[in-house]
Structures are given as structure tokens and as C-alpha cells.
Design an enzyme around this catalytic site. Structure first.
Site, mmCIF file in Angstrom:
data_model
loop_
_atom_site.group_PDB
_atom_site.id
_atom_site.type_symbol
_atom_site.label_atom_id
_atom_site.label_comp_id
_atom_site.label_asym_id
_atom_site.label_seq_id
_atom_site.Cartn_x
_atom_site.Cartn_y
_atom_site.Cartn_z
ATOM 1 N N SER A 171 -36.346 9.755 -38.051
ATOM 2 C CA SER A 171 -36.364 10.076 -39.468
ATOM 3 C C SER A 171 -36.718 11.562 -39.674
ATOM 4 O O SER A 171 -36.044 12.426 -39.128
ATOM 5 C CB SER A 171 -37.317 9.132 -40.203
ATOM 6 O OG SER A 171 -37.053 9.130 -41.583
ATOM 7 N N ASP A 183 -32.293 4.369 -40.662
ATOM 8 C CA ASP A 183 -33.530 5.000 -40.189
ATOM 9 C C ASP A 183 -34.094 4.307 -38.945
ATOM 10 O O ASP A 183 -34.339 3.100 -38.942
ATOM 11 C CB ASP A 183 -34.551 4.933 -41.331
ATOM 12 C CG ASP A 183 -35.796 5.767 -41.098
ATOM 13 O OD1 ASP A 183 -36.132 6.028 -39.929
ATOM 14 O OD2 ASP A 183 -36.424 6.154 -42.096
#
Length: 291
Positions: free
Chosen positions: A43, A157
Site C-alpha cells: 500500500s 491492496d
């Protein structure tokens, strides 16, 4: 062996705007003479680590610390039709324009962006191909950013399964493995800075509430949370729990914990504060480690 002779595999964790603390952590490590030879990021960790690998971290730092809340909102391309609220193409285009792009295999250090194939339910390590395709996949927070469709896969993610990706760094032989965890236990020193009258949300969270849907997001007064806040805090709680498990399994040499109450995942206007916190926490952790 002095710190200046130590090579490092650096793991940069997921955590939204708290991931800006990675900038300060990297700068402090470099200032103290550590040689970062491998980065695995998830991320925001993938984003900051990738930009550092491009040798453009100073450019990104100067830009992100100049952002106001209105600037952050202007970078968001809202949608309700592609599996998320924000497309993410506007911010990725801005970053490409600002720092450039290249293939991961051409970077001067070993770099891995961790993402999740949401269809096959698999963690995926991106170690080659365009850097910003890897970053875009790794930052696709479920239900917030739309998934990234890449090479026939639907990617989201990496924090969904692995917020602190230590394992990818094991293929590079270095003196130390250092993790920067931005889902650390809430810090009392951070809580002390908050006031009772301070607003809990900023413009971005208010906008999330609006996009999610009119008055339907309101919760009973006793709960004190809207749907958007429940979503964000649920992601944070999940990532904190998985982080604890992964650190217990992999046992890196050094872990720098950034308190998860330092800011919420959407508060990118706090960049300067988070960068300084990352630098200070890294300096303090290194001092304790070598005391």
C-alpha cells in the site's frame, strides 16, 4: 561493525496516510549511514518505497508536504461504477508526471510491491513490470479505490493479507531486516495532543460519507460512527491484527512502530507531521537498539 557498514532489507507497511512516516524513517536510516538494498512494501509502503528506489523521495516529500485538504480532494476521481469510490488514475498520473516511471527490474535495489488477487484469493508479489502499475495495485484499498486490472488479474491492496511483507526481502542477503509498522499500538503521547473540541473528520471523510449515500449512512447516536468511519476503522483493526501475527512469525531484527492513532488513513494533509514522527520514532528506536 558500525551502522555505516550495515546493509538493510526494509519492510514498509500499509496504513494509508500514516505511511507518510515511511519518508522520515528512510531519511533517518540513510542519514545514519544504513545502506538500503531491498524494499518490500504494501500500500503506502509500496508507494513510498518505489519512489525512494527511483531516487525521487525528496521531490515527493516536498510535494506532499505542500498539500492542503482541498488539494487532496482535487486529486480524487470519484466513481460508483467500478468496484470502489475512487478510480485512482488521477493521483497515479500525477505521480508519474512528477517522478517518472520505470520497470521494477531496472531499479537500483531489490523492490517488491505486495498486492492481492481478489478473484483467486492469493497474495501476489510484483517484482517486475512497470513500477506504477505495481504501486496502483498495492494501494487499491477495497471499497475505497477501484481494483487494478493488470495482466488478467483483479488486484487490490496487499494489506488485506500481508500489511508488513517481510518474506519478500528474504531473497536479498543483508545485515538487518527492519520493519516500519504504521499500525502500532496507540500512543499516549499522540492522544495527549488531541483536544475534546477537535473535529474527528476532515473533508475527505465527509466526502466519503456523501458518496456512500445521503442520510442512510447515519448510525444511532450511541454508536457515534458513520458507515465510512466503520469501514476505515475496520480496515485498520484488521491490519493491526495481521501485523502482530506476521511479526511474531518472521521476527525481524528491528521493528519501528508508528502509533495507529497518529492520524487516520485519509489524513494526507498531515504529511509534515507524519514524516517528522517517522524520523523521530526511527531515531529513538535505533538509539534503544544500540544502547
Amino acid at each position: 561493525m558500525t551502522s555505516r557498514s550495515k546493509t538493510v532489507s526494509l519492510v514498509l507497511g500499509a496504513g494509508g496516510a500514516r505511511g507518510l512516516a515511511h519518508i522520515g524513517a528512510i531519511e533517518e536510516l540513510v542519514d545514519q549511514g544504513y545502506d538500503i538494498q531491498a524494499i518490500a512494501g504494501c500500500s503506502m509502503g509500496a508507494l513510498v518505497g518505489g519512489i525512494y528506489a527511483l531516487n525521487k523521495l525528496d521531490v515527493y516529500r516536498d510535494w506532499v508536504t505542500s498539500l492542503e485538504q482541498s488539494d487532496v480532494l482535487a486529486l480524487l476521481d470519484w466513481t460508483l461504477s467500478r468496484g470502489g469510490l475512487i478510480q485512482g488514475e488521477r493521483i497515479i498520473s500525477k505521480l508519474r508526471e512528477m517522478v517518472g516511471d520505470c520497470n521494477i527490474e531496472d531499479l537500483p535495489l531489490d523492490y517488491t510491491a505486495v498486492t492481492v488477487d481478489i478473484v483467486r484469493e492469493q497474495e501476489l508479489w510484483l517484482i517486475e513490470g512497470p513500477l506504477f502499475d505495481a504501486i496502483r495495485a498495492s494501494i487499491a484499498i477495497p471499497a475505497v479505490f477501484t481494483p487494478h486490472h493488470y495482466r488478467g488479474r483483479t488486484l487490490v491492496d496487499g494489506g488485506l493479507l500481508n500489511p508488513v511483507p517481510v518474506a519478500p526481502t528474504r531473497r536479498t542477503l543483508t545485515d538487518l531486516t527492519i520493519v516500519v509498522d504504521v499500525n502500532g499500538h496507540p500512543g499516549k503521547e499522540v492522544e495527549a495532543e488531541e483536544t475534546e473540541d477537535a473535529p474527528v473528520e476532515n473533508g475527505l471523510l465527509d466526502r466519503l460519507r456523501g458518496v456512500i449515500g445521503g442520510d442512510g449512512h447515519k448510525q444511532p447516536e450511541a454508536s457515534g460512527m458513520a458507515l465510512s468511519e466503520v469501514l476505515i476503522r475496520s480496515l485498520e483493526t484488521m491490519q493491526a491484527a495481521i501485523t502482530r501475527q506476521h511479526l511474531a512469525v518472521f521476527q525481524p531484527d528491528l521493528v519501528i512502530h508508528i502509533p495507529r492513532n497518529a492520524c487516520m488513513i485519509h489524513e494526507f494533509h498531515k504529511a509534515a507531521e507524519m514524516i517528522e514522527l517517522g524520523r523521530r520514532m526511527t531515531r529513538d528506536r535505533l538509539a534503544r537498539h544500540y544502547a
